[in-house]
Write a protein that holds these residues in place. Structure first.
Motif, short mmCIF file in Angstrom:
data_model
loop_
_atom_site.label_atom_id
_atom_site.label_comp_id
_atom_site.label_asym_id
_atom_site.label_seq_id
_atom_site.Cartn_x
_atom_site.Cartn_y
_atom_site.Cartn_z
N GLU A 1 0.02 -2.88 -6.67
CA GLU A 1 0.12 -1.68 -7.50
C GLU A 1 1.32 -1.77 -8.43
O GLU A 1 2.30 -2.46 -8.13
CB GLU A 1 0.26 -0.42 -6.64
CG GLU A 1 -0.98 -0.03 -5.88
CD GLU A 1 -0.87 1.34 -5.24
OE1 GLU A 1 0.06 2.10 -5.60
OE2 GLU A 1 -1.71 1.66 -4.38
N PRO B 1 -4.01 -6.22 -1.95
CA PRO B 1 -3.85 -5.16 -2.95
C PRO B 1 -2.47 -5.19 -3.57
O PRO B 1 -1.48 -5.59 -2.94
CB PRO B 1 -4.09 -3.88 -2.15
CG PRO B 1 -3.71 -4.23 -0.75
CD PRO B 1 -4.09 -5.68 -0.58
N ASP C 1 -11.17 -5.60 -9.12
CA ASP C 1 -11.33 -4.20 -8.71
C ASP C 1 -10.15 -3.34 -9.15
O ASP C 1 -9.56 -2.59 -8.36
CB ASP C 1 -11.54 -4.10 -7.20
CG ASP C 1 -12.90 -4.61 -6.80
OD1 ASP C 1 -13.84 -4.48 -7.59
OD2 ASP C 1 -13.04 -5.15 -5.68
N ARG D 1 -7.46 4.16 -3.48
CA ARG D 1 -6.92 3.16 -2.54
C ARG D 1 -7.97 2.69 -1.54
O ARG D 1 -7.61 2.06 -0.54
CB ARG D 1 -5.69 3.71 -1.83
CG ARG D 1 -4.48 3.79 -2.74
CD ARG D 1 -3.17 3.88 -1.96
NE ARG D 1 -2.05 3.79 -2.87
CZ ARG D 1 -1.46 4.84 -3.44
NH1 ARG D 1 -1.90 6.04 -3.18
NH2 ARG D 1 -0.45 4.67 -4.28
N ASP D 2 -9.22 2.97 -1.79
CA ASP D 2 -10.29 2.40 -0.96
C ASP D 2 -10.73 1.11 -1.64
O ASP D 2 -11.46 1.13 -2.63
CB ASP D 2 -11.45 3.39 -0.85
CG ASP D 2 -12.53 2.90 0.12
OD1 ASP D 2 -12.52 1.70 0.45
OD2 ASP D 2 -13.36 3.72 0.53
N ASP D 3 -10.29 -0.01 -1.10
CA ASP D 3 -10.51 -1.29 -1.76
C ASP D 3 -11.94 -1.80 -1.63
O ASP D 3 -12.27 -2.87 -2.14
CB ASP D 3 -9.52 -2.33 -1.23
CG ASP D 3 -8.09 -1.98 -1.58
OD1 ASP D 3 -7.87 -1.39 -2.66
OD2 ASP D 3 -7.17 -2.25 -0.77
N ARG D 4 -12.79 -1.02 -0.95
CA ARG D 4 -14.21 -1.36 -0.91
C ARG D 4 -14.96 -0.78 -2.10
O ARG D 4 -16.10 -1.12 -2.36
CB ARG D 4 -14.84 -0.85 0.39
CG ARG D 4 -14.28 -1.51 1.64
CD ARG D 4 -14.54 -0.67 2.86
NE ARG D 4 -13.88 0.62 2.76
CZ ARG D 4 -13.86 1.54 3.72
NH1 ARG D 4 -14.47 1.29 4.86
NH2 ARG D 4 -13.23 2.68 3.56
N ASP E 1 0.82 -1.19 0.00
CA ASP E 1 0.00 0.00 0.00
C ASP E 1 0.86 1.25 0.00
O ASP E 1 0.35 2.35 0.13
CB ASP E 1 -0.93 0.02 1.22
CG ASP E 1 -2.04 -0.99 1.08
OD1 ASP E 1 -2.45 -1.22 -0.06
OD2 ASP E 1 -2.50 -1.54 2.09
N ARG F 1 -6.04 -12.18 -2.41
CA ARG F 1 -6.99 -11.17 -1.94
C ARG F 1 -6.26 -10.02 -1.24
O ARG F 1 -6.73 -9.46 -0.25
CB ARG F 1 -8.02 -11.78 -0.99
CG ARG F 1 -8.88 -12.85 -1.65
CD ARG F 1 -9.91 -12.24 -2.57
NE ARG F 1 -10.51 -13.24 -3.44
CZ ARG F 1 -11.61 -13.03 -4.17
NH1 ARG F 1 -12.22 -11.87 -4.10
NH2 ARG F 1 -12.08 -13.97 -4.95
N ARG G 1 -3.97 0.01 -9.55
CA ARG G 1 -4.16 -0.73 -8.29
C ARG G 1 -5.23 -1.78 -8.52
O ARG G 1 -6.23 -1.52 -9.19
CB ARG G 1 -4.58 0.21 -7.16
CG ARG G 1 -4.72 -0.49 -5.79
CD ARG G 1 -5.10 0.53 -4.72
NE ARG G 1 -5.30 -0.07 -3.42
CZ ARG G 1 -4.36 -0.27 -2.50
NH1 ARG G 1 -3.11 0.12 -2.78
NH2 ARG G 1 -4.63 -0.81 -1.33
N TRP G 2 -5.02 -2.95 -7.96
CA TRP G 2 -5.97 -4.04 -8.11
C TRP G 2 -5.83 -4.98 -6.92
O TRP G 2 -4.90 -4.87 -6.12
CB TRP G 2 -5.75 -4.79 -9.43
CG TRP G 2 -4.49 -5.62 -9.46
CD1 TRP G 2 -4.35 -6.95 -9.22
CD2 TRP G 2 -3.16 -5.14 -9.76
NE1 TRP G 2 -3.03 -7.35 -9.35
CE2 TRP G 2 -2.29 -6.26 -9.68
CE3 TRP G 2 -2.63 -3.89 -10.11
CZ2 TRP G 2 -0.92 -6.14 -9.93
CZ3 TRP G 2 -1.27 -3.79 -10.33
CH2 TRP G 2 -0.42 -4.90 -10.25
N THR G 3 -6.77 -5.91 -6.82
CA THR G 3 -6.72 -6.94 -5.79
C THR G 3 -6.29 -8.25 -6.44
O THR G 3 -6.87 -8.67 -7.44
CB THR G 3 -8.08 -7.12 -5.11
OG1 THR G 3 -8.43 -5.90 -4.45
CG2 THR G 3 -8.05 -8.24 -4.09
#
Length: 504
Positions: free
Chosen positions: A426, A424, A345, A376-379, A33, A422, A415-417
């Motif tokens: 980058e 993050p 995502d 950077r909000d992975d939700r 992150d 599971r 950025r991805w998951t």
């Protein structure tokens, strides 16, 4: 024509260092992150964020001063249905409605030939050029291309698949090129998949019913019989079809496999819930259970908006097919090899340097724009990208007065998951003024094809008859790119542009 990236087209659910001029990327991604730029993200314990593009985000088609807002943030989009449907209408003698034209889907319908990363993340490719002489623009405007590429996968090494087909058998599907095309493609697919893959079949009209529960492809005869039983009936209750389809997919869920719902429809829902949001809520909940959606559109009258929204919210994507051979191309050659997932995502944030850039405009991605702090909000939802996918975004950039060749224009962050861990990840790339100073005529032919596709879409969705470039000039550019790449799809683009010009 199946208008999806030739290198891929089914996402589950779109070298370790790439250098192009001053563009660099960590192809495997940095699983951290740690910031690679000024992007902002909320604390991990913050309140839940939105699940779709934020209302605070600017419309991506607006020109933005870099000194006012240097950040451009959007979710990746691997849909291509907009171009496929527009092509069908144009070749039938009609222009598409403005609202159905999405430039990013025109651009992403064509092969790019970006280098692949060594790992499971993205390779980042950033380049550009001056605009062509036929484009009405000031001398300070440049074309900037942001290209992302995932690693392809050998079909034999992919996980087994559990696919639930949800098939529209309403009366409107009786038109030639709809249900007959679907049946043919499914028969061919059953014959081509592995014996260890599984298929279930659900049909819907005014109600929905299971034609075949999840069945191994090794037991092919009942699957062929189920496909043969598909015949048109009554009205279109898409909600009922998806509810039952996801139930069947959940009952047949195979851990460790690729689990997908594939809806084949003209998208013209007229029974049950016909609004997008109630259906989307159901799709969203099921997608979070690791069952992604692919929307396959057919028919000369097509519910484009509903199918696109379903795919976006179902962690999948939408394509459009209109011809038998092209449907076979997608289901038989491209689908089996691209069922896995490379990134969940996925989002992009481009940070422009005000000392080198006066203003910028993202071409397309209007309904994929995100608030900068959502990067950077992975939700917050991004796009799901499969193996071998290329994704392209174009910017029209106005350089600042006095910008020197060595000045950096922008840094691109992705950025991805990671779908397995599971966690993050980058990676990033950058581009300088010197990288966009070359003439359009000597630019990469794939870049020239991107320009032709994007400004074709811009012209189609414009409210005025004349845009900054004439369609005849775009067709000539596409012809040149086709000759250089020997790509028949780019040559077909030139033909489609000329046909559209005759209709205007």
């Amino acid at each position: 024509m199946v208008h999806i990236r030739r290198s891929v087209l089914l996402l589950a659910a779109l070298a370790t260092t790439v250098t192009v001029g001053a563009c660099t990327a960590d192809g495997g991604g940095r699983r951290s992150d740690a910031a690679h730029g000024p992007a902002r993200g909320p604390r991990a314990d913050a309140a839940p964020g939105p699940t779709r593009p934020d209302a605070r985000a600017p419309r991506s088609g607006d020109e933005t001063r870099a000194s006012d807002d240097p950040l451009s943030t959007f979710a990746l989009d691997v849909d291509t249905a907009s171009y496929g449907y527009a092509r069908r209408l144009i070749m039938d003698g009609r222009l598409p409605e403005h609202a159905t034209v999405r430039p990013e889907e025109f651009v992403n319908s064509f092969r790019q030939d970006y280098p692949q990363p060594a790992g499971d993340g993205f390779a980042v490719h950033v380049d550009g050029a001056r605009l062509p002489e036929t484009h009405e623009a000031g001398g300070d405007e440049r074309l900037l291309r942001v290209g992302l590429q995932t690693r392809a996968e050998d079909e034999q090494r992919r996980p087994d698949a559990a696919l639930t087909f949800v098939i529209d058998v309403s009366g409107s599907m009786g038109e030639p090129g709809r249900l007959d095309l679907v049946r043919d493609a499914l028969h061919t697919l059953v014959d081509q998949l592995r014996p260890t893959d599984s298929i279930a079949v659900v049909e819907f009209s005014n109600t929905a019913r299971v034609i075949r529960e999840m069945t191994p492809v090794a037991d092919a005869r009942p699957l062929h019989d189920a496909i043969d039983s598909l015949h048109t009936r009554d009205s279109t209750n898409l909600e009922a079809g998806l509810v039952l389809g996801y139930r069947v997919a959940r009952d047949g869920f195979r851990p460790g496999r690729t689990n997908r719902v594939i809806v084949l429809s003209d998208g013209l829902a007229n029974t049950g819930s016909t609004e997008a949001e109630p259906i989307l809520r159901r799709v969203r909940a099921e997608a979070e259970k690791q069952i992604a959606l692919l929307g396959v559109g057919v028919g000369s009258d097509y519910g484009d908006e509903l199918m696109e929204q379903l795919a976006d919210r179902g962690d999948g994507f939408a394509v459009y097919v209109s011809e038998r051979e092209q449907a076979r191309e997608m289901f038989v050659r491209q689908l089996p090899a691209t069922l896995s997932v490379r990134a969940l995502d996925a989002k992009v944030q481009v940070t422009f340097a005000p000392q080198a850039v006066r203003s910028y405009r993202l071409v397309g991605y209007d309904n994929r724009a995100l608030a900068d702090e959502d990067f950077r909000d992975d939700r917050v939802d991004g796009g799901e990208v499969g193996p071998g996918h290329s994704v392209t975004a174009l910017y029209a950039v106005r350089l600042a007065e006095g910008a020197s060749p060595s000045d950096r224009i922008a840094q691109v962050q992705v950025r991805w998951t990671d779908p397995a861990e599971r966690t993050p990840a980058e990676t990033y790339g950058s581009v300088t003024v010197a990288d966009v100073q070359g003439s359009f005529a000597t630019a990469s032919p794939r870049l020239r094809a991107c320009y032709a596709a994007a400004w074709f879409a811009e012209t189609l969705r414009g409210t005025e008859s004349d845009g900054p470039v004439r369609l005849t000039d775009l067709a000539t550019i596409a012809d040149g790119a086709a000759a250089a790449t020997e790509d028949p799809e780019v040559r077909d683009l030139a033909r489609v542009i000329r046909s559209a010009d005759e209709l205007r």
